[in-house]
Scaffold this motif. Structure first.
Motif, mmCIF file in Angstrom:
data_model
loop_
_atom_site.group_PDB
_atom_site.id
_atom_site.type_symbol
_atom_site.label_atom_id
_atom_site.label_comp_id
_atom_site.label_asym_id
_atom_site.label_seq_id
_atom_site.Cartn_x
_atom_site.Cartn_y
_atom_site.Cartn_z
ATOM 1 N N GLY A 1 57.478 30.627 -30.988
ATOM 2 C CA GLY A 1 56.306 30.088 -31.672
ATOM 3 C C GLY A 1 55.067 30.773 -31.166
ATOM 4 O O GLY A 1 54.929 31.988 -31.279
ATOM 5 N N ASP A 2 54.177 29.991 -30.524
ATOM 6 C CA ASP A 2 52.927 30.542 -29.980
ATOM 7 C C ASP A 2 52.253 31.463 -30.997
ATOM 8 O O ASP A 2 51.709 31.012 -31.982
ATOM 9 C CB ASP A 2 53.186 31.284 -28.670
ATOM 10 N N HIS A 3 52.359 32.755 -30.763
ATOM 11 C CA HIS A 3 51.665 33.751 -31.583
ATOM 12 C C HIS A 3 52.627 34.708 -32.258
ATOM 13 O O HIS A 3 52.212 35.537 -33.063
ATOM 14 C CB HIS A 3 50.787 34.599 -30.667
ATOM 15 N N ALA A 4 53.913 34.633 -31.885
ATOM 16 C CA ALA A 4 54.835 35.753 -32.122
ATOM 17 C C ALA A 4 54.993 36.102 -33.594
ATOM 18 O O ALA A 4 54.866 37.264 -33.990
ATOM 19 C CB ALA A 4 56.199 35.449 -31.497
ATOM 20 N N ALA A 5 55.266 35.105 -34.420
ATOM 21 C CA ALA A 5 55.564 35.389 -35.824
ATOM 22 C C ALA A 5 54.342 35.890 -36.583
ATOM 23 O O ALA A 5 54.473 36.606 -37.577
ATOM 24 C CB ALA A 5 56.118 34.142 -36.517
ATOM 25 N N ILE A 6 53.147 35.559 -36.103
ATOM 26 C CA ILE A 6 51.943 35.958 -36.827
ATOM 27 C C ILE A 6 51.512 37.383 -36.497
ATOM 28 O O ILE A 6 50.921 38.061 -37.321
ATOM 29 C CB ILE A 6 50.782 34.964 -36.540
ATOM 30 N N ILE A 7 51.838 37.874 -35.285
ATOM 31 C CA ILE A 7 51.261 39.154 -34.877
ATOM 32 C C ILE A 7 52.279 40.243 -34.576
ATOM 33 O O ILE A 7 52.028 41.421 -34.838
ATOM 34 C CB ILE A 7 50.320 38.949 -33.654
ATOM 35 N N TRP A 8 53.459 39.911 -34.050
ATOM 36 C CA TRP A 8 54.409 40.964 -33.672
ATOM 37 C C TRP A 8 54.831 41.827 -34.861
ATOM 38 O O TRP A 8 54.862 43.054 -34.735
ATOM 39 C CB TRP A 8 55.629 40.362 -32.957
ATOM 40 N N PRO A 9 55.171 41.252 -36.021
ATOM 41 C CA PRO A 9 55.551 42.128 -37.140
ATOM 42 C C PRO A 9 54.417 43.050 -37.585
ATOM 43 O O PRO A 9 54.659 44.186 -37.992
ATOM 44 C CB PRO A 9 55.929 41.140 -38.250
ATOM 45 N N LEU A 10 53.159 42.574 -37.506
ATOM 46 C CA LEU A 10 52.029 43.407 -37.897
ATOM 47 C C LEU A 10 51.813 44.547 -36.911
ATOM 48 O O LEU A 10 51.466 45.660 -37.313
ATOM 49 C CB LEU A 10 50.753 42.566 -37.987
ATOM 50 N N LEU A 11 52.016 44.286 -35.642
ATOM 51 C CA LEU A 11 51.762 45.301 -34.623
ATOM 52 C C LEU A 11 52.921 46.281 -34.477
ATOM 53 O O LEU A 11 52.721 47.490 -34.431
ATOM 54 C CB LEU A 11 51.484 44.637 -33.267
ATOM 55 N N ALA A 12 54.136 45.758 -34.383
ATOM 56 C CA ALA A 12 55.290 46.600 -34.045
ATOM 57 C C ALA A 12 56.192 46.904 -35.229
ATOM 58 O O ALA A 12 57.082 47.749 -35.111
ATOM 59 C CB ALA A 12 56.112 45.920 -32.939
ATOM 60 N N GLY A 13 55.988 46.216 -36.358
ATOM 61 C CA GLY A 13 56.920 46.348 -37.470
ATOM 62 C C GLY A 13 58.018 45.309 -37.369
ATOM 63 O O GLY A 13 58.327 44.798 -36.289
ATOM 64 N N MET A 14 58.639 45.000 -38.490
ATOM 65 C CA MET A 14 59.607 43.909 -38.526
ATOM 66 C C MET A 14 60.847 44.200 -37.686
ATOM 67 O O MET A 14 61.366 43.303 -37.007
ATOM 68 C CB MET A 14 60.013 43.614 -39.976
ATOM 69 N N ALA A 15 61.346 45.441 -37.702
ATOM 70 C CA ALA A 15 62.577 45.742 -36.964
ATOM 71 C C ALA A 15 62.401 45.490 -35.473
ATOM 72 O O ALA A 15 63.244 44.855 -34.830
ATOM 73 C CB ALA A 15 63.009 47.187 -37.218
ATOM 74 N N LYS A 16 61.300 45.986 -34.914
ATOM 75 C CA LYS A 16 61.050 45.792 -33.484
ATOM 76 C C LYS A 16 60.722 44.336 -33.175
ATOM 77 O O LYS A 16 61.138 43.793 -32.145
ATOM 78 C CB LYS A 16 59.919 46.708 -33.010
ATOM 79 N N ALA A 17 59.964 43.684 -34.053
ATOM 80 C CA ALA A 17 59.645 42.281 -33.838
ATOM 81 C C ALA A 17 60.910 41.436 -33.805
ATOM 82 O O ALA A 17 61.095 40.596 -32.916
ATOM 83 C CB ALA A 17 58.701 41.779 -34.932
ATOM 84 N N ARG A 18 61.793 41.679 -34.756
ATOM 85 C CA ARG A 18 63.060 40.939 -34.757
ATOM 86 C C ARG A 18 63.835 41.189 -33.465
ATOM 87 O O ARG A 18 64.379 40.255 -32.855
ATOM 88 C CB ARG A 18 63.908 41.363 -35.959
ATOM 89 N N TYR A 19 63.899 42.456 -33.054
ATOM 90 C CA TYR A 19 64.684 42.788 -31.860
ATOM 91 C C TYR A 19 64.145 42.050 -30.636
ATOM 92 O O TYR A 19 64.899 41.367 -29.930
ATOM 93 C CB TYR A 19 64.667 44.294 -31.612
ATOM 94 N N TYR A 20 62.861 42.186 -30.377
ATOM 95 C CA TYR A 20 62.318 41.629 -29.134
ATOM 96 C C TYR A 20 62.200 40.108 -29.168
ATOM 97 O O TYR A 20 62.379 39.444 -28.142
ATOM 98 C CB TYR A 20 60.959 42.272 -28.816
ATOM 99 N N LEU A 21 61.944 39.531 -30.335
ATOM 100 C CA LEU A 21 61.815 38.078 -30.396
ATOM 101 C C LEU A 21 63.170 37.381 -30.428
ATOM 102 O O LEU A 21 63.302 36.253 -29.928
ATOM 103 C CB LEU A 21 60.981 37.671 -31.616
ATOM 104 N N LEU A 22 64.184 38.039 -30.975
ATOM 105 C CA LEU A 22 65.523 37.440 -30.980
ATOM 106 C C LEU A 22 66.261 37.634 -29.666
ATOM 107 O O LEU A 22 67.112 36.818 -29.300
ATOM 108 C CB LEU A 22 66.355 38.024 -32.130
#
Length: 266
Positions: A147-168
Protein backbone atom coordinates in the motif's frame (compact mmCIF):
# COMPACT_ATOMS: atom_id res chain seq x y z
CA UNK A 1 5.29 29.59 10.81
CA UNK A 2 6.75 27.66 13.75
CA UNK A 3 7.51 23.94 13.55
CA UNK A 4 8.32 23.70 17.27
CA UNK A 5 5.41 21.36 18.07
CA UNK A 6 6.93 18.50 16.06
CA UNK A 7 8.59 15.81 18.18
CA UNK A 8 10.30 13.43 15.73
CA UNK A 9 10.94 15.75 12.81
CA UNK A 10 13.53 18.48 13.24
CA UNK A 11 13.80 21.60 11.11
CA UNK A 12 16.62 23.84 9.97
CA UNK A 13 16.14 26.96 7.87
CA UNK A 14 18.77 27.51 5.18
CA UNK A 15 19.45 30.39 2.84
CA UNK A 16 16.94 31.37 0.14
CA UNK A 17 13.95 29.82 1.89
CA UNK A 18 15.19 26.22 1.90
CA UNK A 19 13.76 24.22 4.82
CA UNK A 20 15.68 21.10 5.84
CA UNK A 21 13.44 18.47 7.46
CA UNK A 22 15.16 15.59 9.26
CA UNK A 23 13.53 12.32 10.34
CA UNK A 24 15.02 12.21 13.81
CA UNK A 25 14.90 8.78 15.48
CA UNK A 26 18.44 7.66 14.66
CA UNK A 27 18.48 5.09 17.46
CA UNK A 28 15.60 3.33 15.62
CA UNK A 29 16.98 4.04 12.13
CA UNK A 30 14.19 6.62 11.82
CA UNK A 31 11.48 3.96 11.80
CA UNK A 32 8.06 5.62 11.87
CA UNK A 33 5.96 5.01 14.98
CA UNK A 34 2.54 6.59 15.48
CA UNK A 35 4.05 10.00 16.33
CA UNK A 36 6.40 10.20 13.36
CA UNK A 37 3.84 8.80 10.92
CA UNK A 38 1.33 11.42 11.98
CA UNK A 39 3.92 14.17 11.69
CA UNK A 40 5.00 12.97 8.24
CA UNK A 41 1.37 13.09 7.13
CA UNK A 42 0.67 16.65 8.24
CA UNK A 43 4.02 18.40 7.77
CA UNK A 44 3.42 18.96 4.05
CA UNK A 45 0.35 21.10 4.63
CA UNK A 46 2.41 23.21 7.04
CA UNK A 47 5.26 23.44 4.51
CA UNK A 48 2.82 24.45 1.79
CA UNK A 49 1.33 27.20 3.98
CA UNK A 50 4.65 28.47 5.41
CA UNK A 51 5.49 31.86 3.82
CA UNK A 52 9.19 31.49 4.72
CA UNK A 53 9.65 28.18 2.88
CA UNK A 54 10.26 28.03 -0.84
CA UNK A 55 11.66 24.48 -1.07
CA UNK A 56 11.73 21.60 1.42
CA UNK A 57 14.50 19.01 1.68
CA UNK A 58 13.87 15.82 3.66
CA UNK A 59 16.54 13.44 4.92
CA UNK A 60 17.21 11.04 7.79
CA UNK A 61 19.37 11.44 10.88
CA UNK A 62 22.29 9.05 11.20
CA UNK A 63 22.87 6.14 8.84
CA UNK A 64 19.32 5.60 7.56
CA UNK A 65 16.68 7.59 5.74
CA UNK A 66 13.93 5.54 7.36
CA UNK A 67 13.60 1.87 8.25
CA UNK A 68 9.87 1.98 7.53
CA UNK A 69 7.10 1.40 10.02
CA UNK A 70 8.16 0.74 13.62
CA UNK A 71 7.53 -2.96 14.32
CA UNK A 72 5.85 -2.22 17.65
CA UNK A 73 3.40 0.09 15.86
CA UNK A 74 2.72 -2.62 13.26
CA UNK A 75 2.01 -5.12 16.05
CA UNK A 76 -0.38 -2.70 17.74
CA UNK A 77 -2.27 -2.26 14.47
CA UNK A 78 -2.63 -5.98 13.78
CA UNK A 79 -6.25 -7.02 14.13
CA UNK A 80 -7.27 -3.64 15.59
CA UNK A 81 -10.03 -2.16 13.43
CA UNK A 82 -9.88 1.32 14.98
CA UNK A 83 -6.10 1.64 14.56
CA UNK A 84 -6.29 0.29 11.03
CA UNK A 85 -9.06 2.75 10.11
CA UNK A 86 -7.02 5.63 11.51
CA UNK A 87 -3.93 4.51 9.60
CA UNK A 88 -5.90 4.27 6.35
CA UNK A 89 -6.83 7.95 6.62
CA UNK A 90 -3.35 8.98 7.73
CA UNK A 91 -1.51 7.12 4.98
CA UNK A 92 -3.85 8.70 2.43
CA UNK A 93 -3.15 12.13 3.92
CA UNK A 94 0.59 11.46 3.69
CA UNK A 95 0.48 10.62 -0.01
CA UNK A 96 -1.95 13.32 -1.09
CA UNK A 97 -0.40 16.05 1.08
CA UNK A 98 2.96 15.46 -0.60
CA UNK A 99 1.35 15.49 -4.05
CA UNK A 100 -0.62 18.67 -3.29
CA UNK A 101 2.15 20.56 -1.46
CA UNK A 102 2.69 23.78 -3.44
CA UNK A 103 6.41 23.92 -2.61
CA UNK A 104 8.95 21.67 -4.37
CA UNK A 105 10.22 18.79 -2.24
CA UNK A 106 13.69 17.26 -2.58
CA UNK A 107 14.59 14.00 -0.82
CA UNK A 108 18.15 13.22 0.27
CA UNK A 109 18.04 9.42 0.62
CA UNK A 110 21.13 8.95 2.77
CA UNK A 111 20.60 5.28 3.63
CA UNK A 112 17.98 2.55 3.81
CA UNK A 113 14.47 3.68 2.83
CA UNK A 114 11.61 1.22 3.19
CA UNK A 115 7.89 1.28 3.93
CA UNK A 116 6.59 4.60 5.18
CA UNK A 117 10.00 6.18 4.66
CA UNK A 118 9.91 5.37 0.97
CA UNK A 119 6.72 7.40 0.60
CA UNK A 120 8.54 10.68 1.24
CA UNK A 121 11.69 9.45 -0.49
CA UNK A 122 10.07 8.60 -3.83
CA UNK A 123 7.07 10.94 -3.91
CA UNK A 124 9.41 13.92 -3.49
CA UNK A 125 9.60 15.98 -6.66
CA UNK A 126 13.34 15.32 -6.97
CA UNK A 127 15.01 12.35 -5.25
CA UNK A 128 18.77 12.21 -4.65
CA UNK A 129 20.01 8.86 -3.32
CA UNK A 130 23.25 7.49 -1.98
CA UNK A 131 24.55 5.03 -4.54
CA UNK A 132 24.75 2.37 -1.79
CA UNK A 133 21.37 3.21 -0.24
CA UNK A 134 18.88 0.35 -0.10
CA UNK A 135 15.37 1.20 -1.22
CA UNK A 136 12.34 -1.06 -1.23
CA UNK A 137 8.81 -1.94 -0.29
CA UNK A 138 8.70 -5.06 1.86
CA UNK A 139 4.98 -5.21 2.60
CA UNK A 140 4.52 -8.66 1.07
CA UNK A 141 7.28 -10.05 3.30
CA UNK A 142 5.29 -8.83 6.30
CA UNK A 143 2.14 -10.50 5.00
CA UNK A 144 0.26 -7.38 3.91
CA UNK A 145 -0.54 -5.95 0.49
CA UNK A 146 1.77 -3.25 -0.87
CA UNK A 147 0.00 0.00 0.00
CA UNK A 148 1.57 3.25 1.21
CA UNK A 149 2.77 4.81 -2.05
CA UNK A 150 3.77 1.80 -4.13
CA UNK A 151 0.91 1.36 -6.58
CA UNK A 152 0.68 5.07 -7.34
CA UNK A 153 4.34 5.76 -8.12
CA UNK A 154 6.42 2.63 -8.82
CA UNK A 155 4.81 1.83 -12.20
CA UNK A 156 5.26 5.47 -13.30
CA UNK A 157 8.91 5.57 -12.26
CA UNK A 158 10.18 2.08 -13.09
CA UNK A 159 7.57 0.72 -15.51
CA UNK A 160 5.04 -2.00 -14.82
CA UNK A 161 7.39 -4.98 -15.26
CA UNK A 162 9.88 -3.74 -12.68
CA UNK A 163 7.15 -2.50 -10.35
CA UNK A 164 5.48 -5.90 -10.39
CA UNK A 165 8.80 -7.65 -9.78
CA UNK A 166 9.92 -5.58 -6.81
CA UNK A 167 6.51 -5.16 -5.18
CA UNK A 168 5.57 -8.84 -5.50
CA UNK A 169 8.95 -10.11 -4.29
CA UNK A 170 9.78 -7.41 -1.76
CA UNK A 171 13.39 -7.31 -2.97
CA UNK A 172 15.47 -4.19 -2.32
CA UNK A 173 17.39 -2.12 -4.83
CA UNK A 174 20.45 0.06 -4.38
CA UNK A 175 20.47 3.77 -5.04
CA UNK A 176 22.64 3.18 -8.11
CA UNK A 177 20.12 0.68 -9.49
CA UNK A 178 17.27 3.02 -8.60
CA UNK A 179 18.90 5.72 -10.72
CA UNK A 180 19.31 3.27 -13.61
CA UNK A 181 15.63 2.31 -13.41
CA UNK A 182 14.48 5.94 -13.18
CA UNK A 183 13.27 5.61 -9.57
CA UNK A 184 15.46 8.53 -8.42
CA UNK A 185 16.87 11.52 -10.27
CA UNK A 186 20.48 11.00 -9.18
CA UNK A 187 22.66 8.59 -7.22
CA UNK A 188 25.84 10.00 -5.69
CA UNK A 189 28.37 8.87 -3.07
CA UNK A 190 26.79 8.78 0.39
CA UNK A 191 28.82 11.69 1.75
CA UNK A 192 27.58 13.91 -1.09
CA UNK A 193 23.84 13.18 -0.86
CA UNK A 194 22.74 16.01 1.40
CA UNK A 195 25.03 18.57 -0.23
CA UNK A 196 23.68 17.68 -3.67
CA UNK A 197 20.07 17.80 -2.44
CA UNK A 198 20.67 21.23 -0.91
CA UNK A 199 22.35 22.43 -4.11
CA UNK A 200 19.30 21.38 -6.14
CA UNK A 201 16.97 22.92 -3.57
CA UNK A 202 18.86 26.21 -3.70
CA UNK A 203 18.57 26.27 -7.49
CA UNK A 204 14.82 25.73 -7.21
CA UNK A 205 14.49 28.32 -4.45
CA UNK A 206 16.16 31.00 -6.56
CA UNK A 207 14.21 30.18 -9.71
CA UNK A 208 10.86 31.46 -10.90
CA UNK A 209 8.45 30.53 -8.14
CA UNK A 210 5.21 30.42 -10.18
CA UNK A 211 6.89 28.61 -13.09
CA UNK A 212 8.29 25.88 -10.83
CA UNK A 213 5.15 25.61 -8.70
CA UNK A 214 2.83 25.29 -11.67
CA UNK A 215 5.11 22.83 -13.47
CA UNK A 216 5.03 20.64 -10.36
CA UNK A 217 1.25 20.97 -10.17
CA UNK A 218 0.81 19.91 -13.79
CA UNK A 219 3.22 16.97 -13.54
CA UNK A 220 1.52 15.68 -10.41
CA UNK A 221 -1.69 15.23 -12.37
CA UNK A 222 -0.13 11.90 -13.42
CA UNK A 223 -0.26 10.93 -9.74
CA UNK A 224 -3.73 12.35 -9.21
CA UNK A 225 -4.95 10.30 -12.16
CA UNK A 226 -3.60 7.20 -10.40
CA UNK A 227 -5.38 8.16 -7.18
CA UNK A 228 -8.06 5.44 -7.42
CA UNK A 229 -5.33 2.81 -7.80
CA UNK A 230 -3.62 4.13 -4.68
CA UNK A 231 -6.90 4.28 -2.73
CA UNK A 232 -7.58 0.64 -3.55
CA UNK A 233 -4.05 -0.48 -2.64
CA UNK A 234 -4.23 1.38 0.68
CA UNK A 235 -7.55 -0.28 1.51
CA UNK A 236 -6.12 -3.70 0.59
CA UNK A 237 -3.11 -3.12 2.82
CA UNK A 238 -5.32 -2.26 5.76
CA UNK A 239 -7.59 -5.25 5.03
CA UNK A 240 -4.61 -7.60 5.28
CA UNK A 241 -3.68 -6.05 8.64
CA UNK A 242 -6.84 -7.73 9.92
CA UNK A 243 -5.79 -11.20 8.71
CA UNK A 244 -3.53 -13.92 10.16
CA UNK A 245 -0.50 -13.60 7.88
CA UNK A 246 0.66 -10.28 9.34
CA UNK A 247 0.78 -11.86 12.82
CA UNK A 248 3.23 -14.44 11.52
CA UNK A 249 5.10 -11.75 9.56
CA UNK A 250 5.67 -9.72 12.72
CA UNK A 251 6.75 -12.79 14.67
CA UNK A 252 9.22 -13.76 11.97
CA UNK A 253 10.76 -10.28 12.02
CA UNK A 254 11.05 -10.40 15.80
CA UNK A 255 12.68 -13.82 15.67
CA UNK A 256 14.84 -12.98 12.63
CA UNK A 257 13.63 -15.97 10.59
CA UNK A 258 11.75 -16.64 7.39
CA UNK A 259 7.96 -16.31 7.80
CA UNK A 260 5.66 -19.33 7.63
CA UNK A 261 2.46 -17.65 6.47
CA UNK A 262 -0.79 -19.51 7.29
CA UNK A 263 -2.12 -18.71 3.81
CA UNK A 264 0.87 -20.46 2.22
CA UNK A 265 -0.17 -23.72 3.86
CA UNK A 266 -3.90 -23.57 3.27
Amino acid sequence: MSFDAYQQLTFSRRANGVLLITLDRPEKYNAADEVMHGELARVWTDVSADPETRVAVITGAGKAFSAGGDLAMVERMTGDYDRVSHMLKEMSDLVYNIINCEKPIVSAINGVAVGAGTVAALLADIAIAADDARIGDGHVKLGVAAGDHAAIIWPLLAGMAKARYYLLTGEMITGAEAERLGMVAKAVPRDQVLDEALRVADALATGSRPAIRLTKKALNNWLRAAGPTFDQSAAYEMLTFLGPDVVEGCAALREKRAPRFPSANS
